[in-house]
Scaffold this active site. Structure first.
Site, PDB file in Angstrom:
ATOM      1  N   VAL A 244      43.489  53.562   9.953  1.00 20.84           N
ATOM      2  CA  VAL A 244      43.608  52.704  11.133  1.00 20.84           C
ATOM      3  C   VAL A 244      44.768  53.157  12.019  1.00 20.84           C
ATOM      4  O   VAL A 244      44.737  52.951  13.232  1.00 20.84           O
ATOM      5  CB  VAL A 244      43.812  51.234  10.713  1.00 20.84           C
ATOM      6  CG1 VAL A 244      44.086  50.344  11.916  1.00 20.84           C
ATOM      7  CG2 VAL A 244      42.585  50.726   9.951  1.00 20.84           C
ATOM      8  N   GLU A 245      45.730  53.803  11.445  1.00 16.57           N
ATOM      9  CA  GLU A 245      46.940  54.158  12.192  1.00 16.57           C
ATOM     10  C   GLU A 245      46.881  55.594  12.729  1.00 16.57           C
ATOM     11  O   GLU A 245      46.245  55.847  13.751  1.00 16.57           O
ATOM     12  CB  GLU A 245      48.174  53.898  11.316  1.00 16.57           C
ATOM     13  CG  GLU A 245      48.295  52.413  10.942  1.00 16.57           C
ATOM     14  CD  GLU A 245      49.482  52.108  10.063  1.00 16.57           C
ATOM     15  OE1 GLU A 245      50.602  52.432  10.485  1.00 16.57           O
ATOM     16  OE2 GLU A 245      49.290  51.560   8.961  1.00 16.57           O
TER      17      GLU A 245
END
Length: 368
Positions: free
Chosen positions: A162-163
């Site tokens: 997600v990052e």
């Protein structure tokens, strides 16, 4: 003769009136000055009493921090490498974000967003990105403490889907091995290794850089004996901080970051924070019912600048956050004056980084 007497008596009367006017004005002004002086003396006495109390109790609650005021990046090859890695967007899959994107050193180590955007520019993380300043002194990293050190923490967002979205560690290592800058910087930082460009060395170097991001403030000067470093209102706030019970969790050199605590000891936190999602805290990590709604107690250093607040970034105003904490954690309703004083005290915890570390390395600045 009668006219002369009349003139003299009138003159004397007018003169007396004038004198009386001058005297009364002087007395009035003197009384005003006297009242001001009395108020100043009372405030000085009050301030001195706080000074005495804090000096006697500071070891139980507070201790000052120190930093490397003479931080010169080039003086430590490992720190210099970490500095370049910290700002390099190539540590994300699509080269769109760096460590500094979510932990911006020009805005006190945060991005001032409730949650941060990932490398794809669409997906946001599940929790607020805490400040990287002074993070090396925390007892654990992340809101749920899943990393022990800043070195451990540094590698996790890079491979998080997600990052920063790097597929795996080898993918990034191979990317860095093709960059002349890193061939040079890694070899200089780890001169005894035949193959210095490794993921372990990458996280180690970023951690070395982050360990320099320490920000002493006026509060530290006060703890070291400078009684004029804080205003009277800030000292009042500091005493409220102790007497209200904030020091049950926010103690030590960072005023926090030493333990886990349930968020919502007396009331459900989401009723006051108006959270859009109920976060279970440590429970999501270990499924232990006893640790439901528990989070790492954040440090209050630089809290004036690190809004929005709490794990989900739902509260934007510092005073509101202070009022919520007193109610949710201590079941205490702060008076308006107490809230103002506490907020003033927290602002005394702000400190600055050396300007050198807040400047994007030229090689990356030119690519923007």
């Amino acid at each position: 003769y009668e006219k002369f007497i009349y003139f003299c008596s009138n003159t004397i009367t007018m003169k007396n009136i004038f004198i009386l006017f001058i005297l009364s004005s002087f007395i009035f002004i003197s009384c005003g000055n006297f009242d001001d002086q009395i108020q100043k003396e009372k405030e000085l006495f009050e301030s001195s009493q706080y000074d005495l109390s804090i000096q006697q109790a500071k070891g139980d609650f507070f201790s000052p921090i120190a930093n490397d005021k003479d931080l010169v990046l080039n003086s430590d090859p490992k720190v210099n490498l970490g500095y370049h890695l910290y700002y390099d967007p190539r540590l994300s899959k699509n080269s769109t974000i760096s460590c500094n994107s979510c932990h911006n050193l020009n805005s006190f180590g945060v991005d001032n967003e409730a949650t941060s955007l990932g490398d794809d520019g669409k997906t946001r993380g599940g929790r607020n990105s805490p400040t990287v300043l002074n993070a090396a002194m925390h007892f654990k990293q992340f809101w749920d403490g899943r990393a022990e050190t800043v070195e451990d923490q540094a590698g996790m967002p890079i491979t998080n889907p997600v990052e920063m979205m790097i597929p795996n560690e080898d993918f990034l290592v191979q990317r860095l091995k093709d960059i002349d800058l890193y061939k040079y910087l890694f070899k200089k930082a780890y001169p005894k290794e035949d193959q210095p460009i490794t993921y372990k060395n990458l996280t180690n170097a970023i951690g070395a850089f982050e360990r320099k991001l320490i920000t002493p403030s006026r509060f530290d000067a006060y703890l070291k004996g400078d009684q004029n470093a804080l205003t009277l209102q800030e000292k009042r706030g500091m005493m409220s901080f102790i007497t209200v019970g904030c020091t049950q969790c926010h103690t030590g050199p960072l005023l926090g970051a030493t333990m886990f605590q349930k968020f919502g000891v007396h009331h459900d936190y989401w009723t006051l924070t108006k959270s859009l999602k109920i976060d279970n805290g440590l429970f999501d990590l270990n499924k232990d019912e006893n640790q439901k709604f528990m989070f790492k107690v954040p440090s209050l250093r630089n809290v004036e600048h690190t809004a929005p607040y709490f794990h989900d970034g739902q509260v934007k105003d510092l005073k509101e956050a202070v009022i919520i904490m007193a109610k949710v954690q201590l079941d205490y309703d702060l008076s308006p004056q107490e809230a103002d004083n506490l907020t003033a005290f927290l602002k005394s915890l702000s400190g600055e980084l050396p300007e050198s570390v807040k400047i994007t390395p030229q090689i990356f600045a030119e690519k923007k």
